[in-house]
Design an enzyme around this catalytic site. Sequence first.
Site, PDB file in Angstrom:
ATOM      1  CG  ASP A  62      -0.372  -0.243   2.513  1.00  0.00           C
ATOM      2  OD1 ASP A  62       0.870  -0.386   2.597  1.00  0.00           O
ATOM      3  OD2 ASP A  62      -1.128  -0.302   3.504  1.00  0.00           O
ATOM      4  CG  ASP A 492       1.367   0.549  11.458  1.00  0.00           C
ATOM      5  OD1 ASP A 492       0.689   1.288  12.194  1.00  0.00           O
ATOM      6  OD2 ASP A 492       1.350   0.627  10.226  1.00  0.00           O
TER       7      ASP A 492
END
Length: 783
Positions: A62, A492
Amino acid sequence: MGAAAATAAIAAGTLSAWAGENSDSKQIDVYTWKNAVINGGGFVSGIVFNETAPNLIYARTDIGGCYRWQEDSRTWKPLLDWVGRDKWGYAGVVSMATDPVETDRVYAAVGTYTLDWDPNNGAVLYSDDRGETWGVAELPFKQGGNMPGRGMGERLVVNPADNAELYLGTPNGNGLWRSKDYGRTWAAVENFPNPGNFVIDPDDIILADNQGVIWIDFDQIGGKIYVGVADPADPLYVSEDGGATWQAVPGAAEALGEVDGNRTIPQQSAVNDTNGHLYVATSHDPGPGNGPAASGNGGKIMRLATQTGEWTDVTPSYNPRGVIPGFGGITVDRQNPGTLMTATRNNWWPDEIIYRSTDSGQTWQLSWDYAEGEDRTDRFDMDSSGSPWLSWNGEDQGQAYAVKHGWMIDALTIDPHDSDRIMWGTGATIWGTEEVTRWDSQGDLIGEDEAGRRIALPVEKFTVGVRVEGLEECAVLDLAALGGTLVSAVGDVGGFVHTDLDRAEPMIDTGWSTGTSVDFAQSDPDVVVGTGRVHGNEKGHVGVSTDRGKTWRNAARVEGVPGDGHGGTVAVSADGSRIFWSPSETEVTPVYSDDLGETWNPVEGLPAGAKIRSDRVKASVLYSFSGGTFYRSTDGGATFTDTGATGLPSAGVDDFRAVPGRKNHVWLAGRGDEKEGVEGGMWRSKDGGTTWKQITKFETAESVGFGKASKSSGYPAIYTSALAGGKAGIYRSIDGGTRWTRINDDDHQWAYAGSAITGDPLIYGRVYLTTNGRGIIYGDIAD
């Protein structure tokens, strides 16, 4: 890479440094560039196998570009490292297509955001040499490689009956597009009737994105072209005349558009050209994961007989959770007609489920199930040794294993040439196995005893392992090079401590959801500190290590700072006696601790959000900057005062650092702020921040860091990610900032790189830099 040339050569690991005016040496160094190995760390949104060339596999991400599989080494090769800061959105890959006729041809639809966050429109990249070089076909609209729905598709496809023809599905009302010249030029398919209308939440800036035209698939038996559209009332179209005309597929709305009152859309498709079946997976959440609130009963697997038009509901009827939450990836085995697999979407606890059918969806088996008493039994073991951090520092909790099948499983593909091989992408990695057909001989996972109770049956399990080596997709926020040890703060996945750059490590055990800042004590590098965002109120944001990052503990929480988010920045004095933390997005001013985080005290004289950096020589001296004002402390950081410095930017300062071995030497780098009319650049001070000199070489600068000095200079080597002469690059000076050399080139730009940068204190010329989706990059002077 020039836009006019529209190509970029991907070098084999080395590059020549560019030296402009004021180069830092007569001999131009040649650099080699590598990743510090993490393995994965982001969302792999698609895996595409070429249907006619064995072992030709592509993966898209992404925000981290796309990759090609290298069978000999079982690693992935990055293909978009040439993307520069001016077109950074090209690192968000919406879809990929590999040509089944001329197999060297490959295509990538790119563009990271459909919002104005990305200043450029999207594009289709085309390559005639498997991604070694690329051309660019710019589009008149944006694409969303990091927007909701990015795992659906594929939106970009090659027509196997005419491989010069490609189709592209687009979001936000732009409809269906087509190229008839191998992706060089594109035009809207004017007679395609439906651009889609499905949005998740019209009141949310991101979730209001219209999902548009989702995928295109080909029925090679009847020559039909199918197009899935994000419109529950009209979700599927077909052309039987090569795209000249289009009709809604009868019964599609009833088959695909709703489940138990939830609107659903056709997420993905898979065609079985032997049996004449088009399979469609639906969900009411475009994904990749909008939280547990998106869970519920909202998906199906539907089978369309392409020759008769008959729809059959082949949705798996059983889920241990009791509901079917919807589906992500779906794939068929081209060697064994009737075999297909699919994965749940948002089956949040205890794990996602992978389903397998060998009878065209009439019956299904699960990858795991419960016996009575909720004991879990599995068809395969998960070997995470390739990425030891995939346990997230957790332990198995009954049915919820620390190492999971994954989440956000939109990329799920059986190798069309080898029924034993399957790969699936998750929000963190790629899993795979070369023995998936052993599933078919295992039988049932659950049986019944004489009393009718569900019991686990013995299963000879196979192994699923990490297949992500070489694919590095972490967004990295900060770095600290201690010499022989590299500490990172990572989006993350928290952060890592590398003592071997070629080995993936467990993540730092602090509970950070995202690491935001790291530092170490210059004269006592056993003391390492970091900070990050945490969930809930159980752990403090700041992590402390006193053994060079081997073990960590969380500092005490700070009153007034909520648990969620607020990582901020951290610093430690040169001797390791005091830690400083500036929490982000709060009204709390910076705090300090003189007992390694057991207790905290307010810093006096600084506004909330002010960053603090330590002098790298004198422990009692620290620096801070906020809103155009430079501050200094001479009492160990208890109080700060304005140095009276003038001429510094009032906004857009990204980094400032003190120089190792040079008392009172401070460098400051800033992008400026166009909206506020503030210019960026780079400045240096030799008197602790009282007076500053601007380095006129740079228009803007992202960061500044220091490494071992060259033999010809006693001043530490200086590194920066900056803009010089309109060109973003990685620059180095070895003479205190008088002369500068660009040490990367146009083949190695990594989109948006170097928001933090540091040299190595022991290895001259080595530089480490952060990227926004390509992990940790480091460069060495070639032998």
